[in-house]
Design a protein around this motif. Sequence first.
Motif: not given
Length: 255
Positions: A157-161, A242-246
Amino acid sequence: MRKKQWYETLFENYAEKYDKECFTQGTIGECDFLEKELNFDKSLKIIDIGCGTGRHAIELSKRGYSVTGIDLSESMLARAQEKALKNNLKINFLKCDARNLPFNQEFDVAIMLCEGAFPLMETDEMNYEILKNVSRVLKSKAKFIFTTLNGLFPLYHSIGDFHTQNAKEDDVAYDRKHFDLMTFRDYSITTVIDDHGVVKKLECNERYYVPSEITWLLKTLGFSKIEIFGAKLGAFSREDKLTPEDYEMLVIAER
């Protein structure tokens, strides 16, 4: 004179704003989870590292637990003490650097939530010093519960978003510089308005960790049982894989 780091400057005169941030609104649910993890044993001595304005320490103290809160920010600690007095609570709040805690094998439980100290340090070695100090202040049989930034998130994901979606209007502005895949550090410019109305523009540098790193670091410090989950605001649960969505991970370590 030593130059102040960004996190020191951020938390000067920021206590009232901090308590209104969206990410500090999950205290009750998080303490519900902590109580279950502690089997509601009020004889346990707890240290809250990076306690900030004392939200978890105060809520746990209201429920009958003995809590010591430590933080590097005098203004955050002053607000914590003020809130404790309003609630007629006697909590030991101390100004301490988490890399140099003045205790030795005194606590049954350590909590370090909402990026309390770890992983804000400038180097990996400094972050490790925090974990080493936590290990040292705990008794031979103890539990360590903390949250930290999930390194899986920026890979997908984009941390900025993420920050743009979660920022409160006129309070915080986040401008991403870059995320370094070699170091898993996020470099950004964050603009905040403090409690006195002063605008601060900060060059931030935060370390994201992947689960295998956290597991290895804790094993080197003698923790034998390490479990990692997703960290949902105000709703910590062992059911959350835990997933990449967290954005954050919840770590529960025992020895």
